[in-house]
Motif scaffolding. Structure first.
Motif, PDB file in Angstrom:
ATOM      1  N   ILE A 170       0.842  -1.212   0.000  1.00  0.00           N
ATOM      2  CA  ILE A 170       0.000   0.000   0.000  1.00  0.00           C
ATOM      3  C   ILE A 170       0.872   1.254   0.000  1.00  0.00           C
ATOM      4  N   THR A 171       2.037   1.165   0.617  1.00  0.00           N
ATOM      5  CA  THR A 171       2.948   2.314   0.630  1.00  0.00           C
ATOM      6  C   THR A 171       3.421   2.642  -0.780  1.00  0.00           C
ATOM      7  N   LYS A 172       3.839   1.626  -1.507  1.00  0.00           N
ATOM      8  CA  LYS A 172       4.399   1.853  -2.836  1.00  0.00           C
ATOM      9  C   LYS A 172       3.326   2.180  -3.876  1.00  0.00           C
ATOM     10  N   VAL A 173       2.144   1.592  -3.745  1.00  0.00           N
ATOM     11  CA  VAL A 173       1.054   1.952  -4.658  1.00  0.00           C
ATOM     12  C   VAL A 173       0.671   3.416  -4.450  1.00  0.00           C
ATOM     13  N   THR A 174       0.591   3.825  -3.202  1.00  0.00           N
ATOM     14  CA  THR A 174       0.282   5.229  -2.898  1.00  0.00           C
ATOM     15  C   THR A 174       1.341   6.156  -3.478  1.00  0.00           C
ATOM     16  N   GLN A 175       2.585   5.770  -3.304  1.00  0.00           N
ATOM     17  CA  GLN A 175       3.697   6.579  -3.816  1.00  0.00           C
ATOM     18  C   GLN A 175       3.648   6.683  -5.338  1.00  0.00           C
ATOM     19  N   ALA A 176       3.149   5.638  -5.993  1.00  0.00           N
ATOM     20  CA  ALA A 176       3.076   5.646  -7.456  1.00  0.00           C
ATOM     21  C   ALA A 176       1.978   6.572  -7.965  1.00  0.00           C
ATOM     22  N   LEU A 177       0.888   6.716  -7.198  1.00  0.00           N
ATOM     23  CA  LEU A 177      -0.243   7.516  -7.679  1.00  0.00           C
ATOM     24  C   LEU A 177      -0.226   8.966  -7.207  1.00  0.00           C
ATOM     25  N   LEU A 178       0.474   9.249  -6.128  1.00  0.00           N
ATOM     26  CA  LEU A 178       0.451  10.600  -5.565  1.00  0.00           C
ATOM     27  C   LEU A 178       0.953  11.689  -6.518  1.00  0.00           C
ATOM     28  N   PRO A 179       2.049  11.475  -7.249  1.00  0.00           N
ATOM     29  CA  PRO A 179       2.534  12.557  -8.118  1.00  0.00           C
ATOM     30  C   PRO A 179       1.482  13.063  -9.106  1.00  0.00           C
ATOM     31  N   GLY A 180       0.709  12.152  -9.694  1.00  0.00           N
ATOM     32  CA  GLY A 180      -0.334  12.572 -10.629  1.00  0.00           C
ATOM     33  C   GLY A 180      -1.429  13.373  -9.934  1.00  0.00           C
ATOM     34  N   MET A 181      -1.802  12.957  -8.725  1.00  0.00           N
ATOM     35  CA  MET A 181      -2.811  13.706  -7.972  1.00  0.00           C
ATOM     36  C   MET A 181      -2.303  15.096  -7.612  1.00  0.00           C
ATOM     37  N   LEU A 182      -1.041  15.174  -7.217  1.00  0.00           N
ATOM     38  CA  LEU A 182      -0.455  16.474  -6.883  1.00  0.00           C
ATOM     39  C   LEU A 182      -0.416  17.399  -8.096  1.00  0.00           C
ATOM     40  N   LYS A 183      -0.103  16.819  -9.232  1.00  0.00           N
ATOM     41  CA  LYS A 183      -0.047  17.609 -10.468  1.00  0.00           C
ATOM     42  C   LYS A 183      -1.418  18.176 -10.807  1.00  0.00           C
ATOM     43  N   ARG A 184      -2.462  17.356 -10.597  1.00  0.00           N
ATOM     44  CA  ARG A 184      -3.827  17.800 -10.906  1.00  0.00           C
ATOM     45  C   ARG A 184      -4.472  18.543  -9.736  1.00  0.00           C
ATOM     46  N   LYS A 185      -3.803  18.523  -8.576  1.00  0.00           N
ATOM     47  CA  LYS A 185      -4.285  19.200  -7.361  1.00  0.00           C
ATOM     48  C   LYS A 185      -5.646  18.673  -6.897  1.00  0.00           C
ATOM     49  N   LYS A 186      -5.830  17.371  -7.036  1.00  0.00           N
ATOM     50  CA  LYS A 186      -7.065  16.743  -6.558  1.00  0.00           C
ATOM     51  C   LYS A 186      -6.850  15.243  -6.472  1.00  0.00           C
ATOM     52  N   GLY A 187      -7.570  14.610  -5.544  1.00  0.00           N
ATOM     53  CA  GLY A 187      -7.461  13.166  -5.397  1.00  0.00           C
ATOM     54  C   GLY A 187      -7.998  12.702  -4.057  1.00  0.00           C
ATOM     55  N   ALA A 188      -8.304  11.435  -3.981  1.00  0.00           N
ATOM     56  CA  ALA A 188      -8.766  10.820  -2.731  1.00  0.00           C
ATOM     57  C   ALA A 188      -8.109   9.457  -2.597  1.00  0.00           C
ATOM     58  N   ILE A 189      -7.491   9.230  -1.457  1.00  0.00           N
ATOM     59  CA  ILE A 189      -6.839   7.950  -1.166  1.00  0.00           C
ATOM     60  C   ILE A 189      -7.551   7.314   0.016  1.00  0.00           C
ATOM     61  N   VAL A 190      -8.022   6.101  -0.172  1.00  0.00           N
ATOM     62  CA  VAL A 190      -8.709   5.363   0.895  1.00  0.00           C
ATOM     63  C   VAL A 190      -7.911   4.112   1.204  1.00  0.00           C
ATOM     64  N   ASN A 191      -7.407   4.026   2.417  1.00  0.00           N
ATOM     65  CA  ASN A 191      -6.675   2.846   2.871  1.00  0.00           C
ATOM     66  C   ASN A 191      -7.569   2.044   3.816  1.00  0.00           C
ATOM     67  N   ILE A 192      -7.687   0.763   3.567  1.00  0.00           N
ATOM     68  CA  ILE A 192      -8.552  -0.072   4.390  1.00  0.00           C
ATOM     69  C   ILE A 192      -7.768  -0.589   5.591  1.00  0.00           C
ATOM     70  N   GLY A 193      -8.127  -0.108   6.762  1.00  0.00           N
ATOM     71  CA  GLY A 193      -7.505  -0.543   8.008  1.00  0.00           C
ATOM     72  C   GLY A 193      -8.281  -1.699   8.612  1.00  0.00           C
TER      73      GLY A 193
END
Length: 321
Positions: A170-193
């Motif tokens: 989950i750490t690496k998947v998040t790291q892979a998707l965050l740059p695109g969200m930051l570039k677009r200035k929008k996004g939602a990440i849901v981690n299942i605990g």
């Protein structure tokens, strides 16, 4: 007159009585506010327009359990899907079913075994999302014990998978998707605990599983603070028991929702609190657990999990016989 008489009586009381009365009134107000807020967010607060985050959503482990429930709910909201799982046949079955029900949904399947070569898997995900407006990530992939067992009884493969899948993946998947969200200035990440890490004080005989889910919670909370001013909502969802294969529960009930029942509630909470328990009967149980002393709960949970361990050992013995 009644107010004056009441105030006179109040002022005539010893100072400690007046202080207790004020504290009691404040506690009552706080409880009333908490109750009203719980009713509002559980039953009346509308879900957000998820398409505002982007037109695509990534869901890991989407072929069974909670992940499968999420895929259908997100498709119902009009989102296109990137489904990441290890079984190509199951991915195709889920994709075909979604397309049959929601004809306009675009779907990409990415075959990744999170217990295998993570670097290769992350690269495949990055290639799949290239150029797409990915706004939502559902980090659902996870693994638990086959059944309860003491820490010293964990074999090396299970221990490796618990850490690699529940933490590293989950750490690496998040790291892979965050740059695109930051570039677009929008996004939602849901981690299942899991309630095993947050709601209950301990989960003996599932120590490593509970610890990995505690990581998910803290990881989520930190990212929530880091990126909330960047247009990205990060959330850890904390379910209790859901009728899934991983939980070894076949039938749903009032306190144990089906995967679809949980997912319907879960989708409505996306973008709100950094930690939440979307299925409202679970939040009731969470509230009740606050009144149980930790020592009492520890004893009960330990006894309960010992029974699960014995049943699992008997099942293993029958297989070997």
């Amino acid at each position: 007159m009644l107010l004056c008489f009441t105030m006179e009586q109040f002022n005539a009381q010893p100072i400690w009585v007046r202080l207790l009365s004020v504290l009691g009134f404040i506690c009552l107000l706080k409880f009333s506010f908490t109750l009203l807020r719980w009713v509002y967010v559980s039953f009346f607060r509308p879900g957000k327009n998820l398409k505002k985050y982007g037109s695509w959503a990534v869901v890991t482990a989407p072929t069974d359990g909670i992940g499968k429930g999420f895929t259908f709910q997100l498709a119902r909201k009009g989102l296109n899907l990137i489904l990441v799982g290890r079984n190509p046949d199951k991915l195709k079955d889920v994709s075909d079913t979604i397309r049959a029900k929601f004809g306009n949904t675009q779907i990409k399947n990415v075959v990744v075994d999170f217990s295998g070569d993570l670097s290769q898997g992350i690269q495949q995900i990055q290639e799949a999302i290239e150029g797409l407006d990915v706004g939502i990530l559902i980090n659902n992939v996870g693994v638990s014990y086959p059944y309860a067992r003491f820490f010293h009884e964990l074999d090396e493969e299970l221990l490796k998978n618990l850490v690699q899948i529940n933490i590293e993946a989950i750490t690496k998947v998040t790291q892979a998707l965050l740059p695109g969200m930051l570039k677009r200035k929008k996004g939602a990440i849901v981690n299942i605990g899991s309630g095993a890490a947050i709601i209950i004080p301990s989960d003996p005989l599932y120590a490593v599983y509970a610890a990995t889910k505690a990581y998910v919670d803290q990881f989520s909370r930190c990212l929530y603070v880091e990126y909330k001013n960047s247009g990205i909502d990060v959330q850890c969802q904390v379910p209790l028991y859901v009728a899934t294969k991983m939980a070894s529960i076949k039938k749903s009930s009032f306190f144990v929702p089906s995967t679809d029942g949980y997912a319907r509630a879960a989708v409505r909470w996306i973008g709100y609190e950094p930690r939440c328990t979307p299925y409202w009967p679970h939040s009731l149980l969470w509230g009740l657990l606050y009144f149980v002393p930790d020592s009492v709960f520890d004893y009960g949970r330990f006894s309960f999990n010992l029974k699960i361990r014995r049943r699992g050992q008997l099942k293993d013995a029958r297989k070997k016989a």
